[in-house]
Motif scaffolding. Sequence first.
Motif, PDB file in Angstrom:
ATOM      1  N   THR A  12     -35.229  18.421 -10.084  1.00  0.00           N
ATOM      2  CA  THR A  12     -34.346  17.275  -9.450  1.00  0.00           C
ATOM      3  C   THR A  12     -34.997  16.796  -8.329  1.00  0.00           C
ATOM      4  OG1 THR A  12     -32.202  18.041 -10.557  1.00  0.00           O
ATOM      5  CG2 THR A  12     -32.251  16.046  -8.917  1.00  0.00           C
ATOM      6  N   LEU A  50     -37.498  13.895  -7.665  1.00  0.00           N
ATOM      7  CA  LEU A  50     -36.880  12.866  -6.494  1.00  0.00           C
ATOM      8  C   LEU A  50     -38.152  12.536  -5.422  1.00  0.00           C
ATOM      9  CD1 LEU A  50     -34.517  11.181  -5.392  1.00  0.00           C
ATOM     10  CD2 LEU A  50     -34.061  12.939  -3.908  1.00  0.00           C
ATOM     11  N   ARG A  84     -28.733   4.400 -12.491  1.00  0.00           N
ATOM     12  CA  ARG A  84     -28.444   5.413 -12.845  1.00  0.00           C
ATOM     13  C   ARG A  84     -26.868   5.684 -12.810  1.00  0.00           C
ATOM     14  NH1 ARG A  84     -30.327   9.728 -10.050  1.00  0.00           N
ATOM     15  NH2 ARG A  84     -28.603   9.823  -8.687  1.00  0.00           N
ATOM     16  N   ARG A 143     -35.854  11.488 -15.275  1.00  0.00           N
ATOM     17  CA  ARG A 143     -35.336  12.623 -14.348  1.00  0.00           C
ATOM     18  C   ARG A 143     -33.860  12.706 -14.518  1.00  0.00           C
ATOM     19  NH1 ARG A 143     -33.697  10.874  -9.122  1.00  0.00           N
ATOM     20  NH2 ARG A 143     -33.846  13.074  -8.535  1.00  0.00           N
ATOM     21  N   ARG A 179     -30.780  16.234 -13.675  1.00  0.00           N
ATOM     22  CA  ARG A 179     -29.335  16.313 -12.941  1.00  0.00           C
ATOM     23  C   ARG A 179     -28.213  16.637 -14.026  1.00  0.00           C
ATOM     24  NH1 ARG A 179     -28.934  13.580  -8.032  1.00  0.00           N
ATOM     25  NH2 ARG A 179     -26.841  13.570  -8.521  1.00  0.00           N
ATOM     26  N   LEU A 236     -40.375  10.362  -7.169  1.00  0.00           N
ATOM     27  CA  LEU A 236     -39.902   8.937  -7.252  1.00  0.00           C
ATOM     28  C   LEU A 236     -40.094   8.277  -5.777  1.00  0.00           C
ATOM     29  CD1 LEU A 236     -38.294   6.631  -8.804  1.00  0.00           C
ATOM     30  CD2 LEU A 236     -36.284   7.674  -8.198  1.00  0.00           C
ATOM     31  N   ASN A 237     -39.616   8.758  -4.837  1.00  0.00           N
ATOM     32  CA  ASN A 237     -39.602   8.231  -3.572  1.00  0.00           C
ATOM     33  C   ASN A 237     -41.073   8.032  -3.247  1.00  0.00           C
ATOM     34  OD1 ASN A 237     -36.923   8.011  -3.339  1.00  0.00           O
ATOM     35  ND2 ASN A 237     -36.771  10.352  -1.920  1.00  0.00           N
ATOM     36  N   GLN A 255     -42.381   4.895  -5.218  1.00  0.00           N
ATOM     37  CA  GLN A 255     -41.755   3.729  -4.866  1.00  0.00           C
ATOM     38  C   GLN A 255     -42.290   3.298  -3.627  1.00  0.00           C
ATOM     39  OE1 GLN A 255     -37.636   4.884  -4.435  1.00  0.00           O
ATOM     40  NE2 GLN A 255     -36.840   3.906  -6.447  1.00  0.00           N
ATOM     41  N   GLY A 284     -34.720   0.593  -1.984  1.00  0.00           N
ATOM     42  CA  GLY A 284     -35.032   2.200  -1.781  1.00  0.00           C
ATOM     43  C   GLY A 284     -33.803   2.945  -2.720  1.00  0.00           C
ATOM     44  N   PHE A 285     -32.746   2.119  -3.112  1.00  0.00           N
ATOM     45  CA  PHE A 285     -31.680   2.992  -3.641  1.00  0.00           C
ATOM     46  C   PHE A 285     -31.396   2.355  -5.349  1.00  0.00           C
ATOM     47  CE2 PHE A 285     -30.693   3.537   0.578  1.00  0.00           C
ATOM     48  CZ  PHE A 285     -30.258   4.837   0.617  1.00  0.00           C
ATOM     49  N   LEU A 286     -32.659   1.819  -5.852  1.00  0.00           N
ATOM     50  CA  LEU A 286     -32.717   0.972  -7.209  1.00  0.00           C
ATOM     51  C   LEU A 286     -32.386   2.282  -8.240  1.00  0.00           C
ATOM     52  CD1 LEU A 286     -32.914  -1.720  -8.661  1.00  0.00           C
ATOM     53  CD2 LEU A 286     -35.178  -1.069  -8.878  1.00  0.00           C
ATOM     54  N   GLY A 287     -33.057   3.216  -7.916  1.00  0.00           N
ATOM     55  CA  GLY A 287     -33.016   4.164  -9.108  1.00  0.00           C
ATOM     56  C   GLY A 287     -31.540   4.663  -9.190  1.00  0.00           C
ATOM     57  N   SER A 288     -30.936   5.216  -7.968  1.00  0.00           N
ATOM     58  CA  SER A 288     -29.436   5.727  -7.848  1.00  0.00           C
ATOM     59  C   SER A 288     -28.608   4.567  -8.492  1.00  0.00           C
ATOM     60  CB  SER A 288     -29.229   5.956  -6.571  1.00  0.00           C
ATOM     61  OG  SER A 288     -30.079   7.082  -6.060  1.00  0.00           O
TER      62      SER A 288
HETATM   63  N1  LIG Z   1     -35.326   6.180  -3.922  1.00  0.00           N
HETATM   64  C1  LIG Z   1     -34.607   6.896  -4.815  1.00  0.00           C
HETATM   65  C2  LIG Z   1     -33.623   8.055  -4.461  1.00  0.00           C
HETATM   66  C3  LIG Z   1     -32.262   7.011  -3.599  1.00  0.00           C
HETATM   67  C4  LIG Z   1     -31.593   8.240  -2.964  1.00  0.00           C
HETATM   68  O1  LIG Z   1     -31.855   9.015  -2.045  1.00  0.00           O
HETATM   69  N2  LIG Z   1     -30.469   8.419  -3.733  1.00  0.00           N
HETATM   70  C5  LIG Z   1     -29.264   9.242  -3.292  1.00  0.00           C
HETATM   71  C6  LIG Z   1     -27.999   8.833  -3.639  1.00  0.00           C
HETATM   72  S1  LIG Z   1     -27.575   7.217  -3.004  1.00  0.00           S
HETATM   73  C7  LIG Z   1     -29.536  10.696  -3.797  1.00  0.00           C
HETATM   74  O2  LIG Z   1     -28.846  11.555  -3.356  1.00  0.00           O
HETATM   75  N3  LIG Z   1     -30.323  10.929  -4.790  1.00  0.00           N
HETATM   76  C8  LIG Z   1     -30.543  12.177  -5.144  1.00  0.00           C
HETATM   77  C9  LIG Z   1     -31.127  12.033  -6.635  1.00  0.00           C
HETATM   78  O3  LIG Z   1     -31.427  10.783  -7.065  1.00  0.00           O
HETATM   79  O4  LIG Z   1     -31.553  12.851  -7.224  1.00  0.00           O
HETATM   80  C10 LIG Z   1     -33.659   5.860  -5.798  1.00  0.00           C
HETATM   81  O5  LIG Z   1     -34.204   4.586  -5.974  1.00  0.00           O
HETATM   82  O6  LIG Z   1     -33.208   6.256  -6.696  1.00  0.00           O
END
Ligand SMILES: N[C@@H](CCC(=O)N[C@@H](CS)C(=O)NCC(=O)O)C(=O)O
Length: 739
Positions: free
Chosen positions: A384, A388, A446, A329, A333, A391-392, A395, A439-443
């Motif tokens: 996007t 997302l 990246r 994904r 972005r 993905l959420n 997860q 929960g923020f692993l993906g971000s």
């Molecule tokens: N659970 C997801 C998303 C976590 C999340 O909400 N990330 C925030 C940034 S800290 C965001 O705005 N993400 C937008 C995106 O990934 O498009 C992950 O593991 O990446």
Amino acid sequence: MASLVSRRDCITRKFSVLFCGHHRYGFDYRIYQLTPVLFHYYHSPDPRLYISSRLLYTRSTKSKRHLDENVFRNQLLLPLQVKGYKTKTYFKSIKDNLSLSQIKRWCFHPGTSVLSRETLGKVTPDNKQITSKDMINAMLQYIWPKDDPLVRVRVCTAMSLLVGAKLLNVSVPFLFKYAVDDLNSYLNLLSMGSAPEAIATSATAILIGYGIARAGAAGFNELRNAVFARVAQHSIRKIARNVFVHLHNQDLSFHLSRQTGALSKTIDRGSRGINFVLSAMVFNVVPTVFELALVSSLLGLKCGLIYSFLSLSCVGIYAAFTLAVTQWRTKFRVYMNQAENEAGNKAIDSLINYETVKYFNNEKYEAERYNSSLLKYESASLKTSTSLAMLNFGQNAIFSGAIAIAMVCAAKEIVNGSLTVGDLVMINGLLFQLSVPLGFLGSVYREVRQALIDMQTMFTLMTRESSIKNSPNAKPLIISRENASIEFRNVCFQYIKGKPIFDNLSFTIVPGRKVAIVGGSGTGKSTLIRLLFRFFEPNSGSIFIAGQNIKDVDLESLRRSIAIVPQDSVLFHDTIMYNLHYGNMEATEDDVIIASKMANLHNSVMTWPMEYQTQVGERGLKLSGGEKQRVAIARAILKASPILVFDEATSSLDSITEHNILDALRTATEDRTSICIAHRLSTIMDATEILVLDKGRLAERGTHWSLLSDPKSLYSKMWEIQHASGKDINNNKKENKKS
Ligand SMILES: N[C@@H](CCC(=O)N[C@@H](CS)C(=O)NCC(=O)O)C(=O)O
């Protein structure tokens, strides 16, 4: 890594761009015809961003799965790594002869944004490449500095707080378990008739402990952040400072081939990247791995191996899913950002051209153009968000599934009597808590990847060695006004092969003499000064100052011994006082004012609104050319070096000011070895000697009158031309600057 493609090339030639890299089915190439606009950005150390946005202006002319070697014949490849993708991008222009194997080798030579034709030839596997390991080692040097025990103490404190926070965090579900078990046995005993009050009191105490442990974990976390923030900021400052110093230590050719804005972006992005990687490691990755290890061991010990296996495999599947989906994904972005930039640029461009739009009644067309970019943004943004959400959800589903399986197993064991209800609550709590940082692993993944790319650009820059540096046994230049001679001995120099500027140039300037250098444009008058300052090295021959070869003396002392009034005086965005003071930071304000008076600037400054505290504007924009030149003259006077160089110092002055300044210059140059490069011959008539350069050699030398006495001399001809037309021999100043 000097660039071979000039700015002029960038706007006049068309380039092809070759994308190549691993694709699922092998090595893939795509060739695009690129509009030159891209090349405005081409010096950027991180051109990937621009490629992605500027490719919108490109037209795909060919798409091939197999590389046709002939396509690349006589081409210059400029490799670029594409941001966020496995592919790497290569530019080429029509010059070099390349073999397929060379192209493949460059294709896998990461980390270099732009390579010149010369460096391309040298790209071999031995070339130093910055690996992730190098970057981690470099980072460790900053966060674990050998010479700074305080920083090390902070790191240890932060790590202890991290461990403390995680232990407290993990103890929370345990306390909950004991409270639930206590309450459970209290209810059981109550149903049997008598329940000791002590059990209820113990449950209450445990629940208070639960609250304290939760608050304690949060407190430890915040404390760790505060303690570590100083380490991180300290490292960032040191790294940014080191990169800055490194950039100042690079040779002039490096700076001439780079955009300053791009360099500052490199520092900015690189140091922000370091901050991100450090924070991600200390606040997210390391604590989560530690928590996972703790949770799975405790679950194994307390409840059985099946639970450790479950937690480990759940996190494994979760991580694999997150990384795969995030990778997929990321392109949405990127498209989104591109479309946003494009829409922003179009809006600005259109609004700037308000009048033109109205002249041609093109409002509707402009709105359509803007809307087309907004549509792209809308579509990418939707992708996007939906990806997302996917993905959420994925997860969440993985963790929920694992928690449900664990609880079903626990329920069975409760029925068997091997686990308690408290254990079930504990398993749930431990796994749930584990899912929060994940929960923020993906971000994090990246952003860390991006940060590593930015850091790589910065660290690659750090490995570049300046071609001009102190020789190992460099000694300070020993110079005084009495011995400040200058000698060029058989100097040969060329910027471009086959286009010599100096061909065996030899001359000597006796200490205390004022020597003028004249010659047509392209004769290398300014180059001579660059060689004297050792911005470039002669290809052969030597330059001596005070009888010492400048190659063997300390660069700092060499440059301290020469004061220059350059052709273009660029000022700092500060007050006039600051700018004058720059000539000698140790001088007093009174000295500055004396120098300013000598340079005939004082009276002008006194008419300005804030006098010496007046801001000069960016690059001295608020000052006229003549005023800037007088600032430069005052600086040179203030520097008080034994050698003075005037590179067309009076070129921007009107004749009255010039007359006044010439007097000042005469005083400043008294008893000092001075070189005056002049295009107005009338300004150098009093020089002790005039050197006339022609075709890379010293064509004539003598005093003004002795040179004029020979009507056939070059000097006489120049004088005649100037006095016949009333113009300068180099009336085309722009041309002159190019030399
Ligand atoms: N659970 C997801 C998303 C976590 C999340 O909400 N990330 C925030 C940034 S800290 C965001 O705005 N993400 C937008 C995106 O990934 O498009 C992950 O593991 O990446």
